[in-house]
Scaffold this active site. Structure first.
Site, PDB file in Angstrom:
ATOM      1  N   GLY A  53      19.911 -60.545 -40.543  1.00 23.48           N
ATOM      2  CA  GLY A  53      19.198 -59.331 -40.159  1.00 23.48           C
ATOM      3  C   GLY A  53      20.034 -58.082 -40.183  1.00 23.48           C
ATOM      4  N   HIS A  54      21.315 -58.166 -40.534  1.00 24.18           N
ATOM      5  CA  HIS A  54      22.213 -57.004 -40.479  1.00 24.18           C
ATOM      6  C   HIS A  54      23.023 -56.921 -41.759  1.00 24.18           C
ATOM      7  CE1 HIS A  54      25.274 -54.230 -38.743  1.00 24.18           C
ATOM      8  NE2 HIS A  54      24.314 -53.937 -37.909  1.00 24.18           N
ATOM      9  N   PHE A  55      22.567 -56.452 -42.793  1.00 22.48           N
ATOM     10  CA  PHE A  55      21.232 -55.990 -43.119  1.00 22.48           C
ATOM     11  C   PHE A  55      20.768 -56.785 -44.311  1.00 22.48           C
ATOM     12  CE2 PHE A  55      23.539 -52.332 -41.327  1.00 22.48           C
ATOM     13  CZ  PHE A  55      22.708 -51.988 -40.282  1.00 22.48           C
TER      14      PHE A  55
END
Length: 153
Positions: A53-55
């Protein structure tokens, strides 16, 4: 005693820190001078859970996790320096100052963690932390932490 006599592998680090996957962020200690400094590293892999999720499409290690890796290296430093039994103790962040992020950390990087002792009073320790990749500073700051009894938490 030379620093090469103090190398710690992941098994020894796990005896000192309570962290486990996915939050153990120190893989090996390369250098250690009791009461002076510690140098360790974290191999940053695309398999790290935070990259999902990052990124998406642009994996960057979160800055707070770089600081956490420095803090964990600081914990190993303190646990290796203190001459009293620490089995019932844990090392907890108490403050951050003058933090700067200089460059992103990405999969494939070896995050070098340099911790230098500043001072301590009773159970509070203050250290300088500098994280590097390929000799370039990626993050730095001052941090403090306390050695606390696990039972008091």
């Amino acid at each position: 005693m030379s620093s090469s006599e103090h190398l710690l592998d992941i098994r020894q680090i796990m005896q000192m820190l309570p962290h486990r996957y996915p939050f153990l962020l120190v893989d090996r200690v390369l250098e250690f001078e009791p009461g002076v400094r510690l140098k360790a590293y974290k191999n940053v892999s695309m398999n790290e859970a935070f990259f999902q999720g990052h990124f998406p499409g642009l994996p960057v290690m979160p800055g707070v996790l770089i600081l956490e890796a420095l803090a964990q290296a600081g914990g190993v430093f303190v646990m290796s320096t203190v001459r009293e039994p620490l089995e019932d103790k844990v090392f907890l962040f108490t403050g951050l100052n003058k933090v700067k992020f200089r460059k992103p950390v990405v999969p494939g990087d070896r995050l070098m963690l340099n911790v230098t002792y500043e001072k301590h009073k009773m159970n509070i320790w203050r250290m300088q932390g500098v994280a590097e990749v390929d000799g370039h500073v990626v993050a730095q700051g001052e941090f403090s932490a306390a050695v606390a009894k696990k039972g008091d938490m």
